[in-house]
Write an enzyme that holds these catalytic residues in place. Structure first.
Site, PDB file in Angstrom:
ATOM      1  N   LEU A 118      56.430   9.399  76.243  1.00  9.11           N
ATOM      2  CA  LEU A 118      57.228  10.528  75.754  1.00  9.11           C
ATOM      3  C   LEU A 118      58.695  10.342  76.119  1.00  9.11           C
ATOM      4  O   LEU A 118      59.031   9.513  76.983  1.00  9.11           O
ATOM      5  CB  LEU A 118      56.708  11.828  76.371  1.00  9.11           C
ATOM      6  CG  LEU A 118      55.275  12.238  76.007  1.00  9.11           C
ATOM      7  CD1 LEU A 118      54.838  13.419  76.868  1.00  9.11           C
ATOM      8  CD2 LEU A 118      55.173  12.576  74.533  1.00  9.11           C
ATOM      9  N   ALA A 167      55.157   2.526  71.949  1.00  6.75           N
ATOM     10  CA  ALA A 167      53.711   2.541  72.128  1.00  6.75           C
ATOM     11  C   ALA A 167      53.027   1.789  70.999  1.00  6.75           C
ATOM     12  O   ALA A 167      52.120   0.969  71.227  1.00  6.75           O
ATOM     13  CB  ALA A 167      53.213   3.981  72.190  1.00  6.75           C
ATOM     14  N   ARG A 206      51.693  15.777  69.283  1.00  3.27           N
ATOM     15  CA  ARG A 206      51.861  17.171  68.882  1.00  3.27           C
ATOM     16  C   ARG A 206      51.576  17.340  67.386  1.00  3.27           C
ATOM     17  O   ARG A 206      51.232  18.434  66.937  1.00  3.27           O
ATOM     18  CB  ARG A 206      53.297  17.627  69.182  1.00  3.27           C
ATOM     19  CG  ARG A 206      53.641  17.669  70.661  1.00  3.27           C
ATOM     20  CD  ARG A 206      55.029  18.245  70.857  1.00  3.27           C
ATOM     21  NE  ARG A 206      55.466  18.155  72.233  1.00  3.27           N
ATOM     22  CZ  ARG A 206      55.148  19.029  73.193  1.00  3.27           C
ATOM     23  NH1 ARG A 206      54.371  20.055  72.889  1.00  3.27           N
ATOM     24  NH2 ARG A 206      55.597  18.881  74.413  1.00  3.27           N
ATOM     25  N   THR A 237      63.948  -8.174  77.219  1.00  5.59           N
ATOM     26  CA  THR A 237      63.024  -7.864  76.124  1.00  5.59           C
ATOM     27  C   THR A 237      62.665  -9.106  75.306  1.00  5.59           C
ATOM     28  O   THR A 237      62.744  -9.089  74.072  1.00  5.59           O
ATOM     29  CB  THR A 237      63.635  -6.791  75.200  1.00  5.59           C
ATOM     30  OG1 THR A 237      64.905  -7.261  74.711  1.00  5.59           O
ATOM     31  CG2 THR A 237      63.817  -5.476  75.918  1.00  5.59           C
ATOM     32  N   LYS A 287      59.359   3.654  81.156  1.00  9.64           N
ATOM     33  CA  LYS A 287      60.577   3.731  81.960  1.00  9.64           C
ATOM     34  C   LYS A 287      61.643   4.544  81.226  1.00  9.64           C
ATOM     35  O   LYS A 287      61.601   4.644  79.992  1.00  9.64           O
ATOM     36  CB  LYS A 287      61.069   2.327  82.322  1.00  9.64           C
ATOM     37  CG  LYS A 287      61.412   1.446  81.096  1.00  9.64           C
ATOM     38  CD  LYS A 287      62.821   1.653  80.655  1.00  9.64           C
ATOM     39  CE  LYS A 287      63.064   1.649  79.225  1.00  9.64           C
ATOM     40  NZ  LYS A 287      64.187   2.325  78.655  1.00  9.64           N
ATOM     41  N   ARG A 318      54.295  -2.195  70.994  1.00  5.26           N
ATOM     42  CA  ARG A 318      54.182  -3.051  72.166  1.00  5.26           C
ATOM     43  C   ARG A 318      53.017  -2.680  73.102  1.00  5.26           C
ATOM     44  O   ARG A 318      52.182  -3.520  73.411  1.00  5.26           O
ATOM     45  CB  ARG A 318      55.499  -2.999  72.968  1.00  5.26           C
ATOM     46  CG  ARG A 318      56.710  -3.526  72.201  1.00  5.26           C
ATOM     47  CD  ARG A 318      56.676  -5.039  72.099  1.00  5.26           C
ATOM     48  NE  ARG A 318      57.879  -5.542  71.457  1.00  5.26           N
ATOM     49  CZ  ARG A 318      57.966  -5.889  70.178  1.00  5.26           C
ATOM     50  NH1 ARG A 318      56.906  -5.770  69.394  1.00  5.26           N
ATOM     51  NH2 ARG A 318      59.091  -6.352  69.669  1.00  5.26           N
ATOM     52  N   ARG A 364      67.295   9.186  71.555  1.00  2.62           N
ATOM     53  CA  ARG A 364      68.169   8.714  72.634  1.00  2.62           C
ATOM     54  C   ARG A 364      69.588   9.262  72.511  1.00  2.62           C
ATOM     55  O   ARG A 364      70.419   9.040  73.392  1.00  2.62           O
ATOM     56  CB  ARG A 364      68.157   7.185  72.668  1.00  2.62           C
ATOM     57  CG  ARG A 364      66.852   6.620  73.215  1.00  2.62           C
ATOM     58  CD  ARG A 364      66.705   5.141  72.995  1.00  2.62           C
ATOM     59  NE  ARG A 364      66.428   4.820  71.600  1.00  2.62           N
ATOM     60  CZ  ARG A 364      66.190   3.593  71.149  1.00  2.62           C
ATOM     61  NH1 ARG A 364      66.196   2.570  71.999  1.00  2.62           N
ATOM     62  NH2 ARG A 364      65.926   3.377  69.874  1.00  2.62           N
ATOM     63  N   ASP A 396      68.561   4.771  79.102  1.00  2.00           N
ATOM     64  CA  ASP A 396      67.766   3.941  78.207  1.00  2.00           C
ATOM     65  C   ASP A 396      67.978   2.451  78.446  1.00  2.00           C
ATOM     66  O   ASP A 396      67.017   1.685  78.511  1.00  2.00           O
ATOM     67  CB  ASP A 396      68.087   4.271  76.749  1.00  2.00           C
ATOM     68  CG  ASP A 396      67.157   3.555  75.790  1.00  2.00           C
ATOM     69  OD1 ASP A 396      65.950   3.836  75.841  1.00  2.00           O
ATOM     70  OD2 ASP A 396      67.633   2.705  75.011  1.00  2.00           O
TER      71      ASP A 396
END
Length: 326
Positions: free
Chosen positions: A73, A16, A38, A254, A96, A19, A164, A176
């Site tokens: 998230l 976030a 949070r 990417t 995604k 990018r 991950r 991922d």
């Protein structure tokens, strides 16, 4: 300034920050209202960096100056928070993959349809023009009858503690990285792919897959193999092999915004490299989402129904890879 989609961001993740939020602030059709975390301190840092308000999750969803919410998230949290976004009457852009299960994705689609809201998955590579060039060359028969697709997205091990590596959060290389070549195969071969075999390498200490390969076949009999993992030198590419030639595209998933892709065509007695225009796929994804919202499109629109069906199919194929895995 024309009409804009006012975004809230639910989660202060690395993607976030690096990018998607910069794309939201750069896109003429969007603006950033608030970011939520949070951790109030983290939200404040993001808010100061991007010139917006800081909020908690529930506070962000209650704001009447937020039209759409981007959710970066961990994958396991996409469904519960995605459903809350939709219940709050906000359009939803999900990082995604959409969910850890196909049923979870179906639940999101049903909710967006019932609420008459837009639901999209932020698979940004789909918005890069290089793939339209590949599809055009295939349609023109440049490499003859398509026989096979091979795609890979692999990179070196992640730092200890990376989410991950956490199974409860939807970790693992298949969800991922593997979803990229799977989704590319869907884009170029169609959604009627089926998995005919796979292998996964699991880290016993972490309980997640760290590498894998799968073989698929399309309804027209085109073979597809996909490679993914956290144990490799970096690679992000795919190739298509036809009866008269082969197309290869490096940095397929990417590329940086300024990168000019080089598409290679190999034929029996001829090789050619095409340098394609640079493209900003994150900005393209955000702009396409905003354009759809401003046009009044929702999950009920026929084109959005087709996109949602592909989104579901991606996770169905992920589940099939797991079921078939050695």
């Amino acid at each position: 300034m024309g009409a804009q989609v006012r975004f809230g961001v639910l989660g202060c993740s690395s993607v976030a920050r690096r990018r998607t939020i910069p794309a939201i602030t750069a896109c003429p059709g969007t603006s950033l209202t608030a970011v939520a975390s949070r951790d109030p301190g983290k939200a404040e840092v993001f808010a100061a960096e991007f010139g917006c308000a800081a909020a908690g999750y529930d506070e962000l969803l209650a704001r009447d100056d937020v039209d759409a919410v981007y959710v970066p998230l961990p994958t396991a949290l996409h469904v519960p928070w995605g459903l809350r976004v939709l219940a709050a009457g906000k359009h939803l852009l999900l990082e995604k993959p959409s969910a850890t299960s196909a049923e979870g994705t179906r639940e999101l689609v049903r909710a967006a349809t019932a609420q008459d809201l837009l639901l999209r998955e932020n698979f940004t590579f789909l918005h890069h023009s290089q793939h339209r060039t590949v599809a055009r060359l295939l349609a023109e028969g440049r490499i003859g009858e398509l026989r096979s697709f091979s795609g890979s997205f692999c990179f070196p091990p992640l730092p200890d503690g990376d989410i991950r590596y956490v199974p409860e959060l939807g970790g693992g290389s298949l969800l991922d990285a593997g979803v990229y070549p799977i989704r590319a195969a869907q884009l170029l071969l169609g959604d009627d792919l089926r998995v005919v075999g796979s292998v996964l390498r699991t880290d016993p200490a972490r309980g997640v897959d760290v590498a894998g390969q799968a073989m698929l076949v399309s309804g027209e009999g085109v073979f597809a193999d996909v490679h993914f993992g956290f144990q490799h030198a970096y690679g992000s590419r795919y190739s298509l092999w036809g009866s008269t030639g082969r197309i290869t595209l490096d940095r397929a998933f990417t590329p940086q915004a300024g990168w000019q892709p080089v598409l290679r065509i190999d034929e029996q007695d001829h090789s050619e490299e095409l340098t394609l225009p640079a493209d900003h796929q994150f900005l393209g994804s955000v702009a396409a989402f905003a354009e759809a919202v401003l046009a009044g499109r929702t999950a009920r629109h026929p084109d959005e129904q087709a996109a949602c069906a592909s989104m579901v199919r991606t996770v169905e194929l992920v589940e099939d890879v797991v079921r078939a895995a050695v």
